[in-house]
Enzyme design. Structure first.
Site, PDB file in Angstrom:
ATOM      1  N   CYS A   2       0.744   5.487 -12.822  1.00 38.85           N
ATOM      2  CA  CYS A   2       1.406   6.142 -13.945  1.00 38.85           C
ATOM      3  C   CYS A   2       0.445   6.224 -15.123  1.00 38.85           C
ATOM      4  CB  CYS A   2       2.665   5.439 -14.419  1.00 38.85           C
ATOM      5  SG  CYS A   2       3.916   5.266 -13.159  1.00 38.85           S
ATOM      6  N   ARG A  27      -3.750   8.927 -12.116  1.00 44.03           N
ATOM      7  CA  ARG A  27      -2.990   7.679 -12.076  1.00 44.03           C
ATOM      8  C   ARG A  27      -1.634   7.829 -11.396  1.00 44.03           C
ATOM      9  NH1 ARG A  27      -5.034   3.964 -15.362  1.00 44.03           N
ATOM     10  NH2 ARG A  27      -3.075   2.851 -15.294  1.00 44.03           N
ATOM     11  N   TRP A  75       3.802   7.678 -10.860  1.00 46.98           N
ATOM     12  CA  TRP A  75       3.623   7.289  -9.459  1.00 46.98           C
ATOM     13  C   TRP A  75       4.799   6.361  -9.171  1.00 46.98           C
ATOM     14  CZ3 TRP A  75       2.971   2.882  -6.484  1.00 46.98           C
ATOM     15  CH2 TRP A  75       2.455   3.070  -5.196  1.00 46.98           C
ATOM     16  N   ASN A 101       4.371   2.235 -17.696  1.00 45.73           N
ATOM     17  CA  ASN A 101       3.511   2.127 -16.520  1.00 45.73           C
ATOM     18  C   ASN A 101       3.563   0.675 -16.078  1.00 45.73           C
ATOM     19  OD1 ASN A 101       1.321   1.947 -14.738  1.00 45.73           O
ATOM     20  ND2 ASN A 101      -0.173   1.908 -16.380  1.00 45.73           N
ATOM     21  N   GLY A 102       4.085   0.432 -14.872  1.00 40.23           N
ATOM     22  CA  GLY A 102       4.158  -0.945 -14.379  1.00 40.23           C
ATOM     23  C   GLY A 102       5.463  -1.189 -13.648  1.00 40.23           C
ATOM     24  N   GLU A 488     -15.055   3.403   6.150  1.00 40.34           N
ATOM     25  CA  GLU A 488     -14.947   4.236   4.957  1.00 40.34           C
ATOM     26  C   GLU A 488     -14.791   5.714   5.338  1.00 40.34           C
ATOM     27  OE1 GLU A 488     -14.291   3.815   2.004  1.00 40.34           O
ATOM     28  OE2 GLU A 488     -15.066   5.530   0.917  1.00 40.34           O
ATOM     29  N   LYS A 492     -11.625   8.018   4.275  1.00 39.31           N
ATOM     30  CA  LYS A 492     -11.768   9.280   3.533  1.00 39.31           C
ATOM     31  C   LYS A 492     -10.995  10.387   4.239  1.00 39.31           C
ATOM     32  CE  LYS A 492     -12.777   8.241   0.465  1.00 39.31           C
ATOM     33  NZ  LYS A 492     -13.161   6.943   0.038  1.00 39.31           N
ATOM     34  N   GLU A 495      -7.048   9.791   4.002  1.00 33.98           N
ATOM     35  CA  GLU A 495      -6.376   9.862   2.697  1.00 33.98           C
ATOM     36  C   GLU A 495      -6.329  11.276   2.116  1.00 33.98           C
ATOM     37  OE1 GLU A 495      -8.119   7.448  -0.400  1.00 33.98           O
ATOM     38  OE2 GLU A 495     -10.125   7.883   0.308  1.00 33.98           O
ATOM     39  N   HIS A 511     -13.075  -2.761  24.022  1.00 36.45           N
ATOM     40  CA  HIS A 511     -12.000  -3.758  24.016  1.00 36.45           C
ATOM     41  C   HIS A 511     -10.649  -3.133  23.670  1.00 36.45           C
ATOM     42  CE1 HIS A 511     -14.926  -6.919  24.561  1.00 36.45           C
ATOM     43  NE2 HIS A 511     -15.640  -6.376  23.577  1.00 36.45           N
ATOM     44  N   LYS A 610      -5.071   6.879  -8.319  1.00 36.57           N
ATOM     45  CA  LYS A 610      -6.441   6.384  -8.470  1.00 36.57           C
ATOM     46  C   LYS A 610      -6.474   4.911  -8.858  1.00 36.57           C
ATOM     47  CE  LYS A 610     -10.872   7.162  -8.745  1.00 36.57           C
ATOM     48  NZ  LYS A 610     -11.459   7.242  -7.397  1.00 36.57           N
TER      49      LYS A 610
HETATM   50  C1  F6R Z   1      -9.988   5.189  -1.502  1.00 33.06           C
HETATM   51  C2  F6R Z   1      -9.704   4.581  -2.785  1.00 33.06           C
HETATM   52  C3  F6R Z   1      -8.953   3.299  -2.810  1.00 33.06           C
HETATM   53  C4  F6R Z   1      -9.580   2.349  -3.839  1.00 33.06           C
HETATM   54  C5  F6R Z   1      -8.719   1.079  -3.990  1.00 33.06           C
HETATM   55  C6  F6R Z   1      -9.352   0.076  -4.932  1.00 33.06           C
HETATM   56  O1  F6R Z   1     -10.714   6.358  -1.634  1.00 33.06           O
HETATM   57  O2  F6R Z   1     -10.048   5.101  -3.801  1.00 33.06           O
HETATM   58  O3  F6R Z   1      -8.895   2.712  -1.552  1.00 33.06           O
HETATM   59  O4  F6R Z   1     -10.869   2.024  -3.414  1.00 33.06           O
HETATM   60  O5  F6R Z   1      -7.463   1.429  -4.458  1.00 33.06           O
HETATM   61  O6  F6R Z   1      -9.509   0.631  -6.196  1.00 33.06           O
HETATM   62  P1  F6R Z   1     -10.496   0.002  -7.249  1.00 33.06           P
HETATM   63  O7  F6R Z   1     -11.870   0.136  -6.719  1.00 33.06           O
HETATM   64  O8  F6R Z   1     -10.280   0.791  -8.483  1.00 33.06           O
HETATM   65  O9  F6R Z   1     -10.108  -1.440  -7.406  1.00 33.06           O
END
Ligand code: F6R
Length: 615
Positions: A2, A27, A75, A101-102, A488, A492, A495, A511, A610
């Site tokens: 948020c 956010r 969010w 926010n929270g 990773e 990517k 998501e 396995h 984010k």
């Molecule tokens: C994936 C992504 C998330 C963040 C995770 C941690 O692309 O962005 O998996 O890596 O939410 O976020 P931070 O690094 O901000 O603690």
């Protein structure tokens, strides 16, 4: 999660808040709302959807006059994303209005009490409970808004950044923070409130970041008064000069922030090692490590805590720390670590990695580690973030703002910082020879140019993406340093394109996951020359004999994998420990192109945000 924005001053509040919300959509973006005060009435408009939907709604039905207002991009936590659950929320009298926010964890019991006293609720949110609690306190205790907010917040359990407005006191906005970030922009006869500083960058470079358990009354004429929520003591406002620029937070000609941020990696990596990597002198300079060298060198082990992509960077660092510095490392999901009563001692060093510096689980894990006496070192991107402030020492990644929800340049710059730390410790411990150390420094300095070269494969990668865009499942395989890169790569893809993908250590395939392989299964295999190359080639043979489609990420000039694979994507050669900085690039581009071809919202994938400030 948020984003909140507020404005009080001489300008029209609506465009300031609206544009601010657009910048905070990273956010959360499942609903949005703004309330304005036009000198007589509150005018509130909110809707499920993005800030753009809110803008369209305002265009249809509301005037936008008013020089004070608060807004929100959501969010969802409590209550599904719909118009009613969107913020802002009114109190029952209609006088008070809030954005939040929270999470208020004890909202259910407070709601029961308020229901008994005749309050009614239209939404399913915890936020509507909070604003009515504030109203109830204000009425019963006969106190002003600021005091009522303070008393109410002392009754809630949870996390919050809030902005509250009372239409009977139109010259002030009350804000408070615990766990979620909140910045106040100090302008000339005007104030801005926001979850981060980006909404007010073009108006002022002066910002106050509230600390946890602080609240502020932001008054048009009298300025800002900050107090501790618990004991009411006054706090001197600390005004910071922002270093951020507006150009850093716009797309700059790219279709998406994610693509821009992928292409920014050569510069971002350089910015990360600038002033730290001194090749000619043969040294690495990092104040956070230098100042705490004894403590770190004497550690029994390093525990890395992080979430998501940052956790993957942590996994890469496990290889580097153990390989070069011979320090035992454990890499933990912050969310698991914090709840499983881990054994931590004063002899442990914890490295917390976070792009945003606001991730709730990582923050809580840091607090736990500190309470057990561990030394906590932060690797964050956002300067002045909660994690940067909570840790004993740290190193910023200096990647610049990362706005695309899918993390890209944060990952490679985190690996860069962690590599610098590992090399520095290896040198101090004498676990690396002088020449090997120097060779690493030279190779690291060449990485930005090599990333640039890897990016030149973009058109070819686009064609590969076209071939596999309709896959329902994908496997990503890597070994050693490139196993975390496989994880990773899979993250990517899932998501932003919503294609199911899994990453595995290549040798683990036999396995279990090998059972999945048939002619429908694309398998992305990281098979660079340095790092168990022959073993990975054998794994590729196993996939081929089961008709899987093979896409190899290989070293320039590779022959063996080329002969076996359906497609290969080349990256320049480097030393093994630095290969993740290059092999990551094509996987980021592949995911990006597939998502674009599938018409997905690359920068704002569904259900994600984010900055994950809830646990
Ligand atoms: C994936 C992504 C998330 C963040 C995770 C941690 O692309 O962005 O998996 O890596 O939410 O976020 P931070 O690094 O901000 O603690």
């Amino acid at each position: 999660m948020c984003g909140i924005v507020g404005y009080i001053g001489k300008k029209e509040a609506y465009p300031v808040i609206l544009e601010g919300l657009k910048r905070l959509e990273y956010r959360g973006y499942d609903s949005a709302g703004i309330v304005l005060y036009d000198g007589e009435n509150l005018k509130l408009s909110k809707t499920k959807g993005k800030v753009l939907d809110l803008e369209n709604k305002f265009a249809e039905e509301k005037s936008t006059n008013g020089s004070v207002g608060i807004g929100h991009t959501r969010w969802a936590t409590h209550g599904i994303p719909n118009d009613v659950n969107s913020h802002p929320h009114y109190s029952n009298s209609g006088d008070l209005v809030i954005v939040h926010n929270g999470i208020i964890e004890n909202y259910a019991s407070i709601k029961q009490e308020l229901l008994k006293r005749g309050y009614t609720f239209t939404s399913d949110t915890d936020t509507e409970v909070l604003i009515n609690l504030i109203e109830d306190v204000k009425k019963n205790e006969k106190v002003k808004l600021g005091k009522a907010v303070q008393i109410a917040l002392n009754q809630v359990v949870g996390a919050y950044a809030i902005a509250v407005f009372d239409k009977n006191k139109p010259n002030e906005i009350v804000v408070a923070k615990l766990g979620s970030p909140l910045a106040i922009g100090v302008g000339d006869g005007e104030f801005f409130i926001a979850s981060d500083a980006t909404p007010f960058l073009e108006y002022t470079k002066k910002a106050i970041y509230l600390e946890d358990e602080e609240m502020a009354i932001v008054r048009l004429k009298k300025g800002i008064k900050i107090r501790k929520i618990k004991d009411d003591s006054l706090v001197d406002p600390y005004i910071q000069e922002l270093q951020l620029n507006l150009e850093q937070i716009v797309k700059g000609g790219y279709d998406h922030f994610m693509l821009k941020e992928i292409h920014e990696q050569p510069v971002a990596i350089k910015d990360t090692y600038r002033g730290r990597l001194l090749v000619k002198e043969g040294i690495i300079r990092m104040a956070g490590i230098d100042d705490n060298l004894e403590r770190i060198l004497n550690a029994n082990r390093i525990i890395v805590i992080a979430c998501g992509t940052s956790w993957h960077a942590g996994l890469v660092s496990e290889y580097i720390f153990e390989d070069l510095a011979r320090i035992p490392v454990e890499v933990e999901y912050a969310s698991e670590f914090r709840y499983r009563n881990p054994v931590i001692t004063e002899k442990d060093v914890v490295i917390a990695i976070s792009q945003s510096g606001e991730t709730a689980d990582t923050l809580a894990a840091i607090k736990l580690a500190k309470s057990k006496g561990a030394f906590v070192f932060g690797v964050c991107n956002v300067v002045g973030s909660s994690i940067a402030r909570e840790t004993h020492a740290g190193a910023y990644t200096h990647a610049g703002p990362e706005i695309g929800v899918a993390s890209t340049k944060a990952f490679t710059t985190q690996i860069t910082v962690l590599t610098l730390i590992a090399l520095k410790l290896a040198k101090e411990k004498g676990t690396i020879s002088k020449s090997e150390f120097q060779h690493h420094l030279q190779e690291l300095e060449l990485i930005p140019d090599k990333v640039e070269k890897a990016l030149l494969q973009d058109e070819h990668i686009k064609k590969v993406a076209e071939t596999y865009k309709d896959a329902k499942n994908c496997l990503y395989l890597g070994r050693g340093y490139n196993f975390p890169v496989a994880l990773e790569g899979a993250l990517k893809l899932k998501e932003i394109s919503y294609i199911h993908a899994e990453g595995y250590p290549a040798a683990e395939m036999k396995h279990g996951p090998i059972a999945l392989i048939d002619e429908q299964m694309p398998v992305f295999v990281i098979a660079t020359k340095k790092g168990h190359y022959e073993k990975v080639v054998s794994n590729i043979e196993e996939i081929k004999s089961r008709s899987g489609k093979i896409i190899g990420i290989v070293t320039e000039g590779d022959v063996d994998v080329k002969n076996l694979a359906d497609h290969v994507i080349e990256v320049p050669e480097t030393i093994e420990s630095l290969t993740p900085l290059l092999t990551t690039i094509p996987l980021q581009l592949l995911s990006y192109h597939i998502a674009v071809m599938l018409d997905k919202n690359v920068d704002q994938p569904r259900n994600l945000a984010k900055s994950v400030t809830v646990e």
